[in-house]
Design an enzyme around this catalytic site. Sequence first.
Site: not given
Ligand code: NAD
Length: 493
Positions: A176, A251, A285, A384
């Site tokens: 997804k 992650e 991230c 963040e």
């Molecule tokens: P997000 O948590 O808003 O969304 C990530 C994914 O989760 C998306 O596909 C979203 O549709 C899905 N999602 C959202 N709510 C959900 C739920 N209730 N159930 C299941 N899936 C759900 O994050 P984002 O804004 O897309 O990404 C940015 C974040 O990702 C930042 O906090 C960043 O630090 C983190 N990130 C971490 C890494 C790592 O390797 N540690 C790498 C890249 C990004």
Amino acid sequence: MTERLNHYIGGVAVGPSSGEFFTSTNPATLTSLYEAARGNAEDVDRAVAAARAAFESSSWSRLSPTKRGRLLRNLGDLIGENAEELARLESVDNGKLIREMRGQMAALPEYYYYYGGLADKVQGAQIPTASYDVLNYTQREPLGVVGAITPWNSPLTLTTSKIAPALAAGNTVVIKPSEHTSRTVLRLAELATEAGFPDGVVNVVTGFGAEAGAALVSHPDLAKISFTGSTQTGSRIASEAASRFIGCTLELGGKSPNIIFEDADVANAAMGVIAGIYAAAGQTCIAGSRVFAHKTVYDELLDLVTARARTIRIGDPLADSTELGPLAFADQLAKVESYVDIGVAEGASVHAGGKRPDLDLPGYFYAPTVLTDVDNSMRVVREEIFGPVAAIMPFETEDELVGLANDTEYGLAAGVWTQNLARAHRVARRLDAGTIWVNTYRAMSPMSPRQGFKNSGVGIEHGLESMNEYTRLKSIWINTDEGAAPDPFMMRN
Ligand code: NAD
């Protein structure tokens, strides 16, 4: 008419059961790019059923691991052949620089080659138990259907970190992708079919987190969830996984320190600070968003970083000369703007940036920003921001520095700049983060494991270790003694 993209289930494009689509927009030009299928529980159910059927079918479950590895390597080759197309598709979708995306696409095949090579090296062991008459051995088995939920900032790279080891270990996957970047992950699934993966091994359901994402996490046939995204969403997913006793790899977010000691090469360190926070417009991230400089080099570092920040070329991410593209969508821009306002209200000074730049493009651009007069009590230092905003702070002693750097809920990464070998090793050991870079920043390899400490994650991605995240370990006991059974009331060994 705007192009419409369907889910990818069982090796074919499948329309959304609701008939609904949503629009994806180019964040630099604000023009519509395509419409993606709005997935719901019914679509997820179809995808998991396809993945389950593929997992059980002999064309996947009986395929030799060596042949599985070959399929992964085929996919790596196809990504290499289509790298320019994939880089452009991703750049217009999330606004990241074409040069950054080209770099990522050039590195991506290596993940499939690496895990393709590991596919036939997943092995158990013979265990020397106490009993001469017992043969005890372990075997690693795939889990079943793995769900992969990914963010928008590096869609293909972050998806690959999950599916390459998951497929190498013999699982099937339902991905997804983020609702902001559906396209390249759908293209990846098509390439998987072209590479020879049986139908249903790689499936994609597009849509929103609260709908398609939540349905995937709670699907009863899911064996494991692997998630990259915000700490807030990760916490919700971990609770759901725990309630059903399925595994999860998470992650999550970060607020990484980038530390410049008095004995550092300050000019190189300044470039490391720029790479840490302004590359990818800070939307990574691992962004080095908290910069700690020893008080004797603080002014020099601040001058160097500020001078470069002010000359960063902001503009069209598709232009080779651009150094900073837009933020990925309107809420991201609003979030960055509001954090800078919060910082100023808390007493921070805006040393550079702090506003939207004047550009011909209408997109979500924000100037590289340097905040000073900041400390660990402020929200801009604790939370963040996920944008091009560096908080630069002085420190006096190594002990003080270690305390300040570790005083965070996150533990993803840290940068250390020093010419002192002993200090490099000592501080690397004392920092509470899963990845430590010394005299470099943002280096990554499929071979090198990475783990978020504290609120930055659970489990390991990349490297040999991540294969174990996608297998279960079975212990098999064979009694080779055909004589009379021993005392039934005593534990056997
Ligand atoms: P997000 O948590 O808003 O969304 C990530 C994914 O989760 C998306 O596909 C979203 O549709 C899905 N999602 C959202 N709510 C959900 C739920 N209730 N159930 C299941 N899936 C759900 O994050 P984002 O804004 O897309 O990404 C940015 C974040 O990702 C930042 O906090 C960043 O630090 C983190 N990130 C971490 C890494 C790592 O390797 N540690 C790498 C890249 C990004």
